[in-house]
Scaffold this motif. Sequence first.
Motif, mmCIF file in Angstrom:
data_model
loop_
_atom_site.group_PDB
_atom_site.id
_atom_site.type_symbol
_atom_site.label_atom_id
_atom_site.label_comp_id
_atom_site.label_asym_id
_atom_site.label_seq_id
_atom_site.Cartn_x
_atom_site.Cartn_y
_atom_site.Cartn_z
ATOM 1 N N GLY A 115 0.769 -1.236 0.000
ATOM 2 C CA GLY A 115 0.000 0.000 0.000
ATOM 3 C C GLY A 115 0.795 1.279 0.000
ATOM 4 N N VAL A 116 1.826 1.352 -0.807
ATOM 5 C CA VAL A 116 2.592 2.593 -0.927
ATOM 6 C C VAL A 116 2.685 3.012 -2.387
ATOM 7 C CG1 VAL A 116 3.961 2.207 1.156
ATOM 8 C CG2 VAL A 116 4.809 1.387 -1.053
ATOM 9 N N ILE A 117 3.102 4.228 -2.590
ATOM 10 C CA ILE A 117 3.256 4.775 -3.928
ATOM 11 C C ILE A 117 4.656 4.481 -4.440
ATOM 12 C CG2 ILE A 117 3.193 6.899 -5.305
ATOM 13 C CD1 ILE A 117 0.449 5.883 -4.068
ATOM 14 N N GLU A 118 4.728 4.094 -5.703
ATOM 15 C CA GLU A 118 5.995 3.805 -6.369
ATOM 16 C C GLU A 118 6.152 4.736 -7.562
ATOM 17 O OE1 GLU A 118 8.291 1.781 -5.461
ATOM 18 O OE2 GLU A 118 7.334 0.327 -4.144
ATOM 19 N N LYS A 119 7.412 4.982 -7.941
ATOM 20 C CA LYS A 119 7.713 5.839 -9.091
ATOM 21 C C LYS A 119 9.174 5.730 -9.449
ATOM 22 C CE LYS A 119 8.716 10.188 -8.351
ATOM 23 N NZ LYS A 119 10.173 9.996 -8.495
ATOM 24 N N CYS A 120 9.553 6.315 -10.560
ATOM 25 C CA CYS A 120 10.956 6.395 -10.949
ATOM 26 C C CYS A 120 11.721 7.165 -9.877
ATOM 27 C CB CYS A 120 11.073 7.124 -12.292
ATOM 28 S SG CYS A 120 12.725 7.704 -12.687
ATOM 29 N N THR A 121 12.826 6.597 -9.467
ATOM 30 C CA THR A 121 13.679 7.242 -8.454
ATOM 31 C C THR A 121 14.930 7.837 -9.083
ATOM 32 O OG1 THR A 121 14.946 5.227 -8.042
ATOM 33 C CG2 THR A 121 12.932 5.574 -6.710
ATOM 34 N N MET A 122 14.999 7.828 -10.415
ATOM 35 C CA MET A 122 16.199 8.202 -11.149
ATOM 36 C C MET A 122 17.375 7.340 -10.681
ATOM 37 S SD MET A 122 17.842 11.996 -12.039
ATOM 38 C CE MET A 122 16.305 12.858 -12.260
ATOM 39 N N CYS A 123 17.033 6.142 -10.194
ATOM 40 C CA CYS A 123 18.030 5.210 -9.637
ATOM 41 C C CYS A 123 18.935 5.948 -8.651
ATOM 42 C CB CYS A 123 18.843 4.534 -10.730
ATOM 43 S SG CYS A 123 17.930 3.284 -11.655
ATOM 44 N N ALA A 124 18.318 6.610 -7.686
ATOM 45 C CA ALA A 124 19.072 7.401 -6.708
ATOM 46 C C ALA A 124 20.164 6.578 -6.029
ATOM 47 C CB ALA A 124 18.120 7.991 -5.667
ATOM 48 N N HIS A 125 19.916 5.292 -5.830
ATOM 49 C CA HIS A 125 20.940 4.433 -5.221
ATOM 50 C C HIS A 125 22.180 4.346 -6.097
ATOM 51 C CE1 HIS A 125 18.546 1.809 -7.814
ATOM 52 N NE2 HIS A 125 19.589 0.979 -7.853
ATOM 53 N N ARG A 126 21.996 4.331 -7.408
ATOM 54 C CA ARG A 126 23.132 4.302 -8.340
ATOM 55 C C ARG A 126 23.796 5.682 -8.419
ATOM 56 N NH1 ARG A 126 23.263 0.073 -12.406
ATOM 57 N NH2 ARG A 126 24.173 1.619 -13.819
ATOM 58 N N VAL A 127 22.979 6.722 -8.479
ATOM 59 C CA VAL A 127 23.512 8.086 -8.548
ATOM 60 C C VAL A 127 24.345 8.391 -7.307
ATOM 61 C CG1 VAL A 127 22.875 10.542 -8.591
ATOM 62 C CG2 VAL A 127 21.670 8.905 -10.067
ATOM 63 N N ASP A 128 23.832 8.005 -6.143
ATOM 64 C CA ASP A 128 24.565 8.234 -4.889
ATOM 65 C C ASP A 128 25.896 7.485 -4.852
ATOM 66 O OD1 ASP A 128 22.482 9.844 -4.097
ATOM 67 O OD2 ASP A 128 21.589 8.356 -2.747
ATOM 68 N N ALA A 129 25.994 6.389 -5.609
ATOM 69 C CA ALA A 129 27.233 5.612 -5.682
ATOM 70 C C ALA A 129 28.150 6.106 -6.807
ATOM 71 C CB ALA A 129 26.912 4.131 -5.869
ATOM 72 N N GLY A 130 27.746 7.189 -7.491
ATOM 73 C CA GLY A 130 28.572 7.757 -8.549
ATOM 74 C C GLY A 130 28.324 7.174 -9.923
ATOM 75 N N ASP A 131 27.249 6.428 -10.079
ATOM 76 C CA ASP A 131 26.915 5.799 -11.353
ATOM 77 C C ASP A 131 25.762 6.567 -12.007
ATOM 78 O OD1 ASP A 131 27.056 3.972 -13.414
ATOM 79 O OD2 ASP A 131 26.715 2.209 -12.152
ATOM 80 N N VAL A 132 25.350 6.126 -13.183
ATOM 81 C CA VAL A 132 24.211 6.725 -13.875
ATOM 82 C C VAL A 132 22.995 5.824 -13.696
ATOM 83 C CG1 VAL A 132 25.679 7.878 -15.576
ATOM 84 C CG2 VAL A 132 24.727 5.628 -16.105
ATOM 85 N N PRO A 133 21.785 6.353 -13.876
ATOM 86 C CA PRO A 133 20.597 5.509 -13.792
ATOM 87 C C PRO A 133 20.675 4.333 -14.771
ATOM 88 C CG PRO A 133 19.981 7.815 -13.768
ATOM 89 C CD PRO A 133 21.448 7.765 -14.087
ATOM 90 N N ALA A 134 20.072 3.218 -14.391
ATOM 91 C CA ALA A 134 20.135 2.000 -15.207
ATOM 92 C C ALA A 134 19.584 2.223 -16.607
ATOM 93 C CB ALA A 134 19.380 0.863 -14.508
ATOM 94 N N CYS A 135 18.515 2.991 -16.749
ATOM 95 C CA CYS A 135 17.925 3.222 -18.073
ATOM 96 C C CYS A 135 18.885 3.969 -18.984
ATOM 97 C CB CYS A 135 16.597 3.957 -17.951
ATOM 98 S SG CYS A 135 16.710 5.614 -17.228
ATOM 99 N N VAL A 136 19.690 4.846 -18.413
ATOM 100 C CA VAL A 136 20.679 5.593 -19.184
ATOM 101 C C VAL A 136 21.819 4.662 -19.591
ATOM 102 C CG1 VAL A 136 22.351 7.494 -19.114
ATOM 103 C CG2 VAL A 136 20.098 7.773 -18.043
ATOM 104 N N PHE A 137 22.313 3.882 -18.644
ATOM 105 C CA PHE A 137 23.438 2.989 -18.888
ATOM 106 C C PHE A 137 23.136 1.964 -19.975
ATOM 107 C CE2 PHE A 137 25.984 -0.804 -18.001
ATOM 108 C CZ PHE A 137 27.265 -0.250 -17.989
#
Length: 190
Positions: A115-137
């Motif tokens: 029961g929560v809302i989901e959405k694109c996170t811009m792969c924040a976990h990847r961005v925070d690790a210095g990577d690009v979002p998976a869709c971009v990669f």
Amino acid sequence: MTRYVIDVDLDSCIGCHSCAVVCKQENNVGLGTYYNKVLTIGPTGAYPDLQMYYLPVSCQHCDNPECVSVCPTGASYKREDGIVLVDHSKCIGCQYCVMACPYGVRTYDQGRDKGVIEKCTMCAHRVDAGDVPACVFHCPGKARKFGDLDDPESEPSKMRKEKKTHQLTDVGNQPGTSYGLDKFTWQGGE
């Protein structure tokens, strides 16, 4: 200040849906739910002068996100770097943000997160690790451009200087994503 965006060069998008597929894999998105959708625009015109292109649509990570302003618990929020997220520990599943989003890119997940809302996170976990979002990669056409819009040397900044760009309809939310399109007539909003 950093302001991350994912822009899309529609002249390079081949409509393969890789962005949608890899997003589901990277973020463990359930059946029937998508953070990225690829729409087919067209064909328009009259034979033999037909036009058609593909329009990937996900969270626009707006400058003034309406989804954030309507959230009664503060679960929807915008980080200082421009990424709009949902804090599931605060989300009550009221769906106000779903109704407020003019792009239809938020979804109510009854399944794994109960029961929560989901959405694109811009792969924040990847961005925070210095990577690009998976869709971009994983974009085979290199149509997706990720970077800091405040950096004039970033891929989105360069695309916005070199191509005619468009945004989905702005209803005061100032969408962050720009779409580059030189070959065809824009049919995606403003």
